[in-house]
Design an enzyme around this catalytic site. Structure first.
Site, mmCIF file in Angstrom:
data_model
loop_
_atom_site.group_PDB
_atom_site.id
_atom_site.type_symbol
_atom_site.label_atom_id
_atom_site.label_comp_id
_atom_site.label_asym_id
_atom_site.label_seq_id
_atom_site.Cartn_x
_atom_site.Cartn_y
_atom_site.Cartn_z
ATOM 1 N N THR A 49 0.857 -1.183 0.000
ATOM 2 C CA THR A 49 0.000 0.000 0.000
ATOM 3 C C THR A 49 0.894 1.233 0.000
ATOM 4 O O THR A 49 2.124 1.118 -0.008
ATOM 5 C CB THR A 49 -0.912 0.028 1.241
ATOM 6 O OG1 THR A 49 -0.128 0.383 2.393
ATOM 7 C CG2 THR A 49 -1.565 -1.329 1.490
ATOM 8 N N CYS A 50 0.272 2.416 0.050
ATOM 9 C CA CYS A 50 1.088 3.633 0.048
ATOM 10 C C CYS A 50 1.905 3.773 1.323
ATOM 11 O O CYS A 50 2.908 4.487 1.348
ATOM 12 C CB CYS A 50 0.210 4.862 -0.150
ATOM 13 S SG CYS A 50 -1.007 5.129 1.155
ATOM 14 N N SER A 101 -2.102 1.434 11.402
ATOM 15 C CA SER A 101 -2.201 2.396 10.305
ATOM 16 C C SER A 101 -1.794 3.795 10.740
ATOM 17 O O SER A 101 -1.833 4.131 11.925
ATOM 18 C CB SER A 101 -3.635 2.439 9.768
ATOM 19 O OG SER A 101 -4.006 1.199 9.204
ATOM 20 N N GLN A 112 -7.495 -3.804 1.553
ATOM 21 C CA GLN A 112 -6.189 -4.019 0.933
ATOM 22 C C GLN A 112 -5.593 -5.363 1.344
ATOM 23 O O GLN A 112 -4.945 -6.038 0.540
ATOM 24 C CB GLN A 112 -5.257 -2.864 1.308
ATOM 25 C CG GLN A 112 -5.670 -1.546 0.673
ATOM 26 C CD GLN A 112 -5.015 -0.342 1.312
ATOM 27 O OE1 GLN A 112 -4.622 -0.372 2.487
ATOM 28 N NE2 GLN A 112 -4.893 0.745 0.572
ATOM 29 N N GLY A 183 -8.875 5.975 -8.049
ATOM 30 C CA GLY A 183 -8.909 4.854 -7.114
ATOM 31 C C GLY A 183 -9.621 5.210 -5.824
ATOM 32 O O GLY A 183 -10.277 6.257 -5.706
ATOM 33 N N GLU A 184 -9.448 4.339 -4.825
ATOM 34 C CA GLU A 184 -10.193 4.474 -3.575
ATOM 35 C C GLU A 184 -9.865 5.779 -2.845
ATOM 36 O O GLU A 184 -10.765 6.453 -2.318
ATOM 37 C CB GLU A 184 -9.897 3.272 -2.673
ATOM 38 C CG GLU A 184 -10.756 3.226 -1.427
ATOM 39 C CD GLU A 184 -10.560 1.937 -0.647
ATOM 40 O OE1 GLU A 184 -11.372 1.680 0.250
ATOM 41 O OE2 GLU A 184 -9.596 1.197 -0.934
ATOM 42 N N ILE A 186 -8.777 8.660 -4.088
ATOM 43 C CA ILE A 186 -9.364 9.794 -4.803
ATOM 44 C C ILE A 186 -10.885 9.781 -4.665
ATOM 45 O O ILE A 186 -11.521 10.846 -4.560
ATOM 46 C CB ILE A 186 -8.935 9.776 -6.282
ATOM 47 C CG1 ILE A 186 -7.435 10.080 -6.392
ATOM 48 C CG2 ILE A 186 -9.743 10.772 -7.103
ATOM 49 C CD1 ILE A 186 -7.033 11.451 -5.884
#
Length: 432
Positions: A49-50, A101, A112, A183-184, A186
């Site tokens: 993920t990011c 997170s 994810q 995507g999610e 945005i």
């Protein structure tokens, strides 16, 4: 095989290293195939993920996994965390629940994790061990989020960025906002922006149809990504979150846009890893760039406010980890018994079929029974006999002691249970 997790996240590694460690698009299936080719690895899954890249694997040892990750992204070994067995289980439970997170309790991470499981399963990288773990993870995360308020009114990175934009532009409803991606992240940004109202919402995406869908839902205008540079100067605020491997917005483009805007300030939020906006944009006067690492500081207040709910979720996870490990240990203890029973059953069936054939061929019953009993005894006792012989030669007292309990000298003899030592108190009478 041992359960391992190796990874890095927003707490252990800077964004530039997380960029290099990320797996996006077709790189993920290829990486899983490469992992499964390692002789030390039987199962694997990758979560990218990011904010994190994590490798979950059933493997003989961790060194081969570290080496593999180093090949993918040199220089990351000093930033890795590593867990095994019960602690690896705990880590995945916490990640899926949102306790690890950047935004405590954020809901996107569970989806994810499910995506990581689905991709690994689709490409044949999962076996029964990891599949069972992920299935249990989904159950634990659901329970923790249902039974506590850790997921109530979660503050996402996207919503935090929108809030910062609102604080920076007192009249965001008079501003033009450009969203890059569909995507999610945005989608969440578009949702929060449409709730707060903006004057004009532009959505640029590589696949125009996706941008059009999002634009129709939130009253925006869709653009092909090729038109991005032409419309950049119109934007007061830019949010970008794509899976591009190279920056989509360069310093030169922003510099040109600022000149066209007559130096009117521009606020940019790069919510992607790898980054969508060149880092040097932040050096430009009148351009204000925030990355996902910058947003971590902005969400710290939210993290503190949700700590009580997180503590309750941690207690649920502690209990579920203990139960999961206990179940695994019970399964492990049962495995030798199942193998022993299967060996006995297959031996019996094989020799019984042979005896029946001999009877069918007219061989005397007594002779067939004698041979059957002899063959059955030899076949069943050969493995333990060979093992005990080796144990005696190697002075393996543990195995020979176990054999004494399994095969007592007197037929029918039952070993008494191991006695509990008697602890004398201080005022007990001394022994005579």
């Amino acid at each position: 095989m041992t359960l391992w997790v190796l990874g890095l996240n927003h707490q252990t590694a800077p964004v530039d290293l997380r960029e290099r460690a990320a797996f996006a698009g077709d790189a993920l299936p290829r990486a899983l195939e490469s992992l499964r080719a390692l002789p030390q690895v039987s199962e694997a899954a990758l979560l990218s993920t990011c904010n994190r890249t994590e490798l979950y694997a059933m493997a003989d040892e961790a060194r081969s996994l570290v080496n593999w990750l180093e090949t993918h992204a040199p220089g990351l070994s000093g930033y890795l965390y590593q867990h095994q067995e019960a602690e690896a289980v705990r880590h995945l439970f916490r990640v899926a629940t949102g306790l690890d997170s950047m935004v405590l309790g954020e809901p996107q991470i569970l989806g994810q994790v499910k995506d990581a499981w689905a991709v690994a399963r689709a490409h044949g990288a999962l076996g029964s061990g990891l599949d069972r773990l992920f299935q249990q993870t989904f159950s634990v995360a659901k329970r923790a989020r249902t039974d506590t308020r850790v997921g109530a009114n979660p503050v996402s990175v996207a919503s935090t960025a929108v809030r910062l934009a609102q604080e920076s532009f007192a009249r965001l409803n008079e501003s033009t906002v450009l969203l890059i991606g569909a995507g999610e992240t945005i989608e969440l940004a578009a949702k929060h922006l449409s709730e707060g109202r903006v004057r004009r919402l532009l959505i640029a995406n590589r696949t125009l149809a996706h941008a059009q869908t999002l634009a129709s839902q939130h009253g925006g205008y869709a653009l092909p990504l090729t038109d991005l540079e032409r419309h950049l100067a119109e934007a007061d605020v830019v949010f970008s979150a794509t899976a591009a491997r190279e920056p989509l917005v360069t310093r030169v483009q922003v510099e040109q846009a600022l000149r066209a805007r007559k130096r009117k300030p521009m606020l940019l939020f790069d919510l992607a890893v790898p980054r969508d906006i060149e880092a040097s944009v932040d050096e430009l006067s009148d351009a204000y760039l925030y990355t996902v690492d910058d947003l971590e500081r902005a969400v710290e207040d939210n993290r503190r406010g949700r700590r009580e709910a997180a503590d309750q979720a941690e207690a649920i996870i502690d209990l579920q980890v203990a139960r999961y490990v206990e179940t695994l240990q019970a399964t492990t203890r049962q495995a030798p018994l199942k193998r022993l029973r299967a060996f006995g059953d297959s031996t019996r069936d094989e020799l019984l079929a042979k005896a029946r054939q001999q009877l069918h061929n007219g061989k005397p019953t007594d002779e067939v029974l004698e041979q059957l009993a002899h063959a059955l005894t030899n076949r069943l006792l050969h493995p333990p006999t060979a093992a005990l012989r080796d144990a005696a030669l190697n002075n393996d007292l543990e195995l020979t002691t176990a054999a004494d309990r399994l095969f007592p000298e007197k037929p029918g003899y039952q070993h008494p249970p191991i006695a509990t030592p008697i602890v004398r108190t201080d005022d007990a009478d001394p022994a005579p």
